[in-house]
Structure formats: C-alpha cells, structure tokens
Scaffold this motif. Sequence first.
Motif, PDB file in Angstrom:
ATOM      1  N   ASN A 123       0.807  -1.232   0.000  1.00  0.00           N
ATOM      2  CA  ASN A 123       0.000   0.000   0.000  1.00  0.00           C
ATOM      3  C   ASN A 123       0.841   1.283   0.000  1.00  0.00           C
ATOM      4  O   ASN A 123       0.339   2.369   0.271  1.00  0.00           O
ATOM      5  CB  ASN A 123      -0.960   0.061   1.201  1.00  0.00           C
ATOM      6  CG  ASN A 123      -1.818  -1.159   1.341  1.00  0.00           C
ATOM      7  OD1 ASN A 123      -1.648  -1.940   2.264  1.00  0.00           O
ATOM      8  ND2 ASN A 123      -2.721  -1.353   0.421  1.00  0.00           N
ATOM      9  N   THR A 153       2.546   4.531  -1.218  1.00  0.00           N
ATOM     10  CA  THR A 153       2.222   5.447  -2.310  1.00  0.00           C
ATOM     11  C   THR A 153       3.506   5.895  -2.997  1.00  0.00           C
ATOM     12  O   THR A 153       3.459   6.570  -4.020  1.00  0.00           O
ATOM     13  CB  THR A 153       1.521   6.712  -1.768  1.00  0.00           C
ATOM     14  OG1 THR A 153       2.344   7.262  -0.750  1.00  0.00           O
ATOM     15  CG2 THR A 153       0.157   6.398  -1.225  1.00  0.00           C
ATOM     16  N   SER A 154       4.648   5.532  -2.414  1.00  0.00           N
ATOM     17  CA  SER A 154       5.898   6.038  -2.967  1.00  0.00           C
ATOM     18  C   SER A 154       6.762   4.919  -3.528  1.00  0.00           C
ATOM     19  O   SER A 154       6.682   3.775  -3.082  1.00  0.00           O
ATOM     20  CB  SER A 154       6.660   6.781  -1.874  1.00  0.00           C
ATOM     21  OG  SER A 154       6.781   5.961  -0.747  1.00  0.00           O
ATOM     22  N   ILE A 164       6.503  10.194  -5.174  1.00  0.00           N
ATOM     23  CA  ILE A 164       5.063   9.940  -5.068  1.00  0.00           C
ATOM     24  C   ILE A 164       4.428  10.437  -6.367  1.00  0.00           C
ATOM     25  O   ILE A 164       4.296  11.639  -6.595  1.00  0.00           O
ATOM     26  CB  ILE A 164       4.463  10.647  -3.828  1.00  0.00           C
ATOM     27  CG1 ILE A 164       5.195  10.160  -2.570  1.00  0.00           C
ATOM     28  CG2 ILE A 164       2.965  10.388  -3.733  1.00  0.00           C
ATOM     29  CD1 ILE A 164       4.649  10.691  -1.269  1.00  0.00           C
ATOM     30  N   SER A 185       1.442  10.570  -7.892  1.00  0.00           N
ATOM     31  CA  SER A 185      -0.032  10.565  -7.897  1.00  0.00           C
ATOM     32  C   SER A 185      -0.627  10.947  -9.245  1.00  0.00           C
ATOM     33  O   SER A 185      -1.746  10.577  -9.565  1.00  0.00           O
ATOM     34  CB  SER A 185      -0.579  11.564  -6.886  1.00  0.00           C
ATOM     35  OG  SER A 185       0.294  11.764  -5.855  1.00  0.00           O
ATOM     36  N   PHE A 233      -1.501   5.127  -7.684  1.00  0.00           N
ATOM     37  CA  PHE A 233      -1.359   3.832  -7.008  1.00  0.00           C
ATOM     38  C   PHE A 233      -2.731   3.375  -6.531  1.00  0.00           C
ATOM     39  O   PHE A 233      -2.885   2.859  -5.431  1.00  0.00           O
ATOM     40  CB  PHE A 233      -0.386   3.983  -5.827  1.00  0.00           C
ATOM     41  CG  PHE A 233      -0.256   5.434  -5.403  1.00  0.00           C
ATOM     42  CD1 PHE A 233      -1.212   6.035  -4.614  1.00  0.00           C
ATOM     43  CD2 PHE A 233       0.800   6.207  -5.870  1.00  0.00           C
ATOM     44  CE1 PHE A 233      -1.134   7.379  -4.277  1.00  0.00           C
ATOM     45  CE2 PHE A 233       0.895   7.560  -5.534  1.00  0.00           C
ATOM     46  CZ  PHE A 233      -0.070   8.140  -4.729  1.00  0.00           C
ATOM     47  N   CYS A 234      -3.750   3.635  -7.366  1.00  0.00           N
ATOM     48  CA  CYS A 234      -5.129   3.402  -6.926  1.00  0.00           C
ATOM     49  C   CYS A 234      -5.451   1.933  -6.650  1.00  0.00           C
ATOM     50  O   CYS A 234      -6.274   1.630  -5.785  1.00  0.00           O
ATOM     51  CB  CYS A 234      -6.103   3.949  -7.958  1.00  0.00           C
ATOM     52  SG  CYS A 234      -5.798   5.679  -8.357  1.00  0.00           S
ATOM     53  N   CYS A 285      -4.924   1.189  -3.172  1.00  0.00           N
ATOM     54  CA  CYS A 285      -5.274   2.272  -2.248  1.00  0.00           C
ATOM     55  C   CYS A 285      -6.031   1.732  -1.031  1.00  0.00           C
ATOM     56  O   CYS A 285      -7.005   0.989  -1.155  1.00  0.00           O
ATOM     57  CB  CYS A 285      -6.123   3.333  -2.951  1.00  0.00           C
ATOM     58  SG  CYS A 285      -6.472   4.713  -1.844  1.00  0.00           S
ATOM     59  N   ARG A 316      -6.680   4.107   1.578  1.00  0.00           N
ATOM     60  CA  ARG A 316      -6.822   5.363   2.321  1.00  0.00           C
ATOM     61  C   ARG A 316      -8.191   5.994   2.245  1.00  0.00           C
ATOM     62  O   ARG A 316      -8.823   5.984   1.203  1.00  0.00           O
ATOM     63  CB  ARG A 316      -5.885   6.403   1.720  1.00  0.00           C
ATOM     64  CG  ARG A 316      -4.505   6.020   1.842  1.00  0.00           C
ATOM     65  CD  ARG A 316      -3.674   6.841   0.899  1.00  0.00           C
ATOM     66  NE  ARG A 316      -2.325   6.498   1.242  1.00  0.00           N
ATOM     67  CZ  ARG A 316      -1.388   7.347   1.556  1.00  0.00           C
ATOM     68  NH1 ARG A 316      -1.609   8.621   1.498  1.00  0.00           N
ATOM     69  NH2 ARG A 316      -0.210   6.943   1.915  1.00  0.00           N
TER      70      ARG A 316
END
Length: 335
Positions: free
Chosen positions: A232, A234-235, A250, A252, A257-258, A261, A263
């Motif tokens: 999980n 994101t980086s 990161i 986005s 990185f869905c 995800c 979050r």
Amino acid sequence: MIKKKNILTDSFKRKHSYLRISLTERCNLRCTYCMPEEGVLLSHKSHIMNFDEIYTIAKTFVDNGVTKIRLTGGEPLIRKDLPLLLKKLATLPVDIGITTNGVIVDRFIDTFKECGIRNINVSLDSLKKEKFTQITRRNYFDRVYKNILLLAKNGFNVKINAVLIRGFNDDEIVDFVNLSKDLPVSVRFIEFMPFDGNKWDMKKMVSYAEIIQYLNSHFSEEQIKRLQDSPNDTSKNYKIKGYKGSFAIISSVTNPFCDSCNRLRLTANGHLKNCLFSATESDILTSLRNGKPIEPIIQKAVFGKFKIRGGMDTLEKLQEPKLHTQNRNMTTIGG
Ligand code: SAM
C-alpha cells in the motif's frame, strides 16, 4: 447487502485500513501551490470536529479495521487541544503519524514520545531560505530546518515531503537527495497535483520519469538502489548506496497507485472523502451530532469509491479544470 464488518471494503475489494484526519483547516504557512493567494474560506468553528467527535469517529474506524491514522491539516500542530487529543487517540490500538510543516515541532517532542508517535512527515519544498519564504509566504526556514534535525536526533522516523514545481525548485533534486547522505531521513518528491484554486498546470509538474532521468544523469546506475516498497505504499523508494537515508517519489499524477489504495480522508469539518481527488464527500459529523449511526454513511461512501483518482481515470480528465475545481483545496481536504 454487504456485511457490517466489511464497511471499509469498496466495490473493487480494496480494504481501507488507513485514515487521514484533518485536525484543522487553518495553517501558519501560505504555500502558493496549496492555498490560493486570496486565502480559503474556512468553516465556522462550530462546524469543526471537537475533541470528543474526533475520538468517536476515529474509534469507529479503528473498530472497523483501521490500523493506521495520520493527523494532518491545515497545520495539525496549531490545534489548541492537540496534546490532549494525541493522548486520547493514543489509547486506541492504532499506529499514529503526523504530517506537519515543522514550524513548531520542537514544542511537541515530549508529547510525541509520550504517545508513542514515531512517524513524522515534514513538508519542505526548498533548501534555500529565500525560496522557502517565497513559496510559503512566511520566513520560517531556519525553524523548520532545525526542527527536522531535532526530530532526527530524537530518533523519529522522518520523511521530508517536497512538491516539485518546474522552474522553481526542480534544480534542487540532487541537493534534496544529498540531504539523505548524513541524515537518516526519507526525502519524498511529490508530483504537483491539481486542486481548487492552486493554478495547476501540467507543464509545472515534474514527473516521476523526469526525476529518475535527472538522477540517473547525476548518479551512476550502481549508486542508485531501488528499495522494496511496503504494501500500500504510495511512494517508489530508492537509496543512494552508502547514504544513511533514502528518497522516494510519489507519482499521484503520472502513475497513480489506486489499485492498492487503502486510504480514506476525514476533513476537519467531519466529511469523509473516499479519495484525494473525489469531488464528492459524505457528511459524518452532522449525523453524529444528530445522534444517528455513522457506520451506514461510512459504508456507502467507501462502497462508492471510484477505481481511479476519483473518476479522473485519464490524464486528459485530470487536466480538465472543471473537474478539479469541484474538489476542495488541499488545505481544507487535509493532505
Ligand atoms: N501543514 C501540513 C504540512 O505542511 O505538511 C499538513 C497539510 S499539507 C496540505 C500536506 C501535504 O500536502 C504537504 O506535504 C504538501 O506539500 C502537500 N500538498 C499540498 N498541495 C499540494 C499539491 N497541489 N500537490 C502536491 N502536494 C500538495
């Protein structure tokens, strides 16, 4: 009908175990890429979650599977009841982290320790004092830098967040990476993202691919080591061999990185956002105040989460101003 115990699982079977809570919409900096020049319209104080409400909502999420909470804002450290709130939240079986601009971190070192808080992310977009002042519209570079050193000295896991903006701080990529030479910190380059009023332009964004290309021209292939990312994460994490710290990107915008995800975001006025980019939100606080159960609202919001970036599944859609001006600005979402 989804079973109650799965209220944090969405229609793509993603389980949400990470909640970011914004403690305030206010901030003691005025970062140009985050806040519009004219400032932001703040919620009335009576609409901001109070101490008990934050705890009750956080507990509901933890009871339903959240294992990690990150406190953010606005600037979370300027909230008056922060020490008490941290102590109360620390009674929950959850890992707590904080994202801060670092300006007043020195006042909270003991509280963080007392509450078992180890993970502190500090935003710092330039290593040059004048540029820092220009981007934050405040003259606090020395305080922030000293506080980063103080956190590292006290053994916290420190991540430094730098949003790269073309023609402004992209000449500092190597300097930022070199900060990890003697400091055991992770420097994270964040792709500039579009939000309401932040004058985003794809051309100002420095992409993951460009950052890597740039670093490849500065360091040799043998020097740059790709690290294993955590689940999980994101980086995308890297390290220069022999350096005490590491760096990460990161992505986005160019490489979201869905799929992994986990979050969710709770705004300071008690609205749940199922994605940073979503244009819609679900008001939990009003139901809580009216004595209504909040779990069904959470369940519905989570289940309605889009597969990719709040429905902006292509870069073309992301570049459509009409779509991202339906979203709040970062300071009122809680980054
Ligand atoms: N005040 C705290 C801080 O400065 O870290 C927490 C709130 S701030 C909104 C959280 C993070 O969002 C910061 O690291 C900031 O750089 C990032 N951020 C804000 N606007 C952004 C944007 N347009 N694109 C990428 N990151 C952004």
